[in-house]
Design a protein around this motif. Sequence first.
Motif, PDB file in Angstrom:
ATOM      1  N   ILE A   1      -1.976  11.499   6.699  1.00 33.41           N
ATOM      2  CA  ILE A   1      -2.693  11.655   7.970  1.00 33.41           C
ATOM      3  C   ILE A   1      -3.898  12.573   7.791  1.00 33.41           C
ATOM      4  N   ASP A   2      -3.686  13.695   7.091  1.00 35.51           N
ATOM      5  CA  ASP A   2      -4.795  14.628   6.840  1.00 35.51           C
ATOM      6  C   ASP A   2      -5.915  13.950   6.067  1.00 35.51           C
TER       7      ASP A   2
ATOM      8  N   LEU B   1       0.863  -1.174   0.000  1.00 39.34           N
ATOM      9  CA  LEU B   1       0.000   0.000   0.000  1.00 39.34           C
ATOM     10  C   LEU B   1       0.902   1.228   0.000  1.00 39.34           C
ATOM     11  N   VAL B   2       0.847   2.002  -1.074  1.00 42.26           N
ATOM     12  CA  VAL B   2       1.704   3.190  -1.194  1.00 42.26           C
ATOM     13  C   VAL B   2       0.900   4.410  -0.751  1.00 42.26           C
ATOM     14  N   VAL B   3       1.456   5.180   0.178  1.00 41.58           N
ATOM     15  CA  VAL B   3       0.787   6.398   0.642  1.00 41.58           C
ATOM     16  C   VAL B   3       1.746   7.576   0.536  1.00 41.58           C
ATOM     17  N   ASP B   4       1.171   8.774   0.500  1.00 38.03           N
ATOM     18  CA  ASP B   4       1.950  10.008   0.454  1.00 38.03           C
ATOM     19  C   ASP B   4       2.216  10.443   1.896  1.00 38.03           C
ATOM     20  N   GLY B   5       3.474  10.352   2.310  1.00 40.95           N
ATOM     21  CA  GLY B   5       3.821  10.655   3.695  1.00 40.95           C
ATOM     22  C   GLY B   5       3.413  12.044   4.146  1.00 40.95           C
ATOM     23  N   LYS B   6       3.396  12.960   3.198  1.00 41.78           N
ATOM     24  CA  LYS B   6       3.080  14.348   3.563  1.00 41.78           C
ATOM     25  C   LYS B   6       1.594  14.541   3.862  1.00 41.78           C
TER      26      LYS B   6
ATOM     27  N   HIS C   1     -11.512  11.782   6.316  1.00 41.43           N
ATOM     28  CA  HIS C   1     -12.524  10.794   5.927  1.00 41.43           C
ATOM     29  C   HIS C   1     -12.868   9.849   7.073  1.00 41.43           C
ATOM     30  N   SER C   2     -12.683  10.312   8.293  1.00 43.38           N
ATOM     31  CA  SER C   2     -12.926   9.437   9.440  1.00 43.38           C
ATOM     32  C   SER C   2     -14.195   9.808  10.195  1.00 43.38           C
ATOM     33  N   GLY C   3     -15.208  10.236   9.447  1.00 41.68           N
ATOM     34  CA  GLY C   3     -16.483  10.556  10.084  1.00 41.68           C
ATOM     35  C   GLY C   3     -17.182   9.286  10.539  1.00 41.68           C
TER      36      GLY C   3
END
Length: 208
Positions: free
Chosen positions: A107-108, A99-104, A113-115
């Motif tokens: 988290i935001d 799973l590739v994510v953008d470190g920058k 999207h954590s409603g």
Amino acid sequence: MFENRPNRDAEVVFVGRSNVGKSTLMRELTGHNKFNTGKKPGVTRKPNHFDWNSESFMFTDLPGFGFMSGVEEDHREVIKTDIVRYIEENAEEILVGVLVVDGKSVIDIIDRHSGEGEIPHDVEMFYFLEELGIPTVVAVNKMDKVDDKDERLNDLCDRLGLYPPWEQWQDDTIAPIVAKRGQIEPLKETLRHHFHEAKRDDLLKFVK
């Protein structure tokens, strides 16, 4: 539906949102330029396979999921469904899911999207791979743009349900990288770990 999958019995799949650098990472891993990269999200619409026939092994770059400018929401959902189906149908051959994510921004994006009743795509994909029994690595890309590396990686572990500190996951799960600069050794290390665990030391040469 994604057709024309080469018939290989071992595979590493790369998943992630659009524009996190999957195609750049694939280019660094394989040394091959067939992977399109572009500033416009959603360049990759079908799986890109890079395979070694003699080894019956391949890396697969799956299309980006989530928001893509200029792509209708219905089409985004179709792509996501196709990705899920591809992974489900080939789970037995998939040695590792990356799973590739953008470190920058990860988290935001997760927090946004954590409603109530919502699971962010990245977290959902992480759990999905784990539920299928696929060893999962999170390649945290663009770490050169992150000021407090340890804090960011600890926060990410927290969001994924992994206990911080992140260092305890660096052998097999969390790999901070900068694909653009070719700084991908932490990812190679985790792949070596999982190939060895799967008794596939014959594949170690692909992640030297």
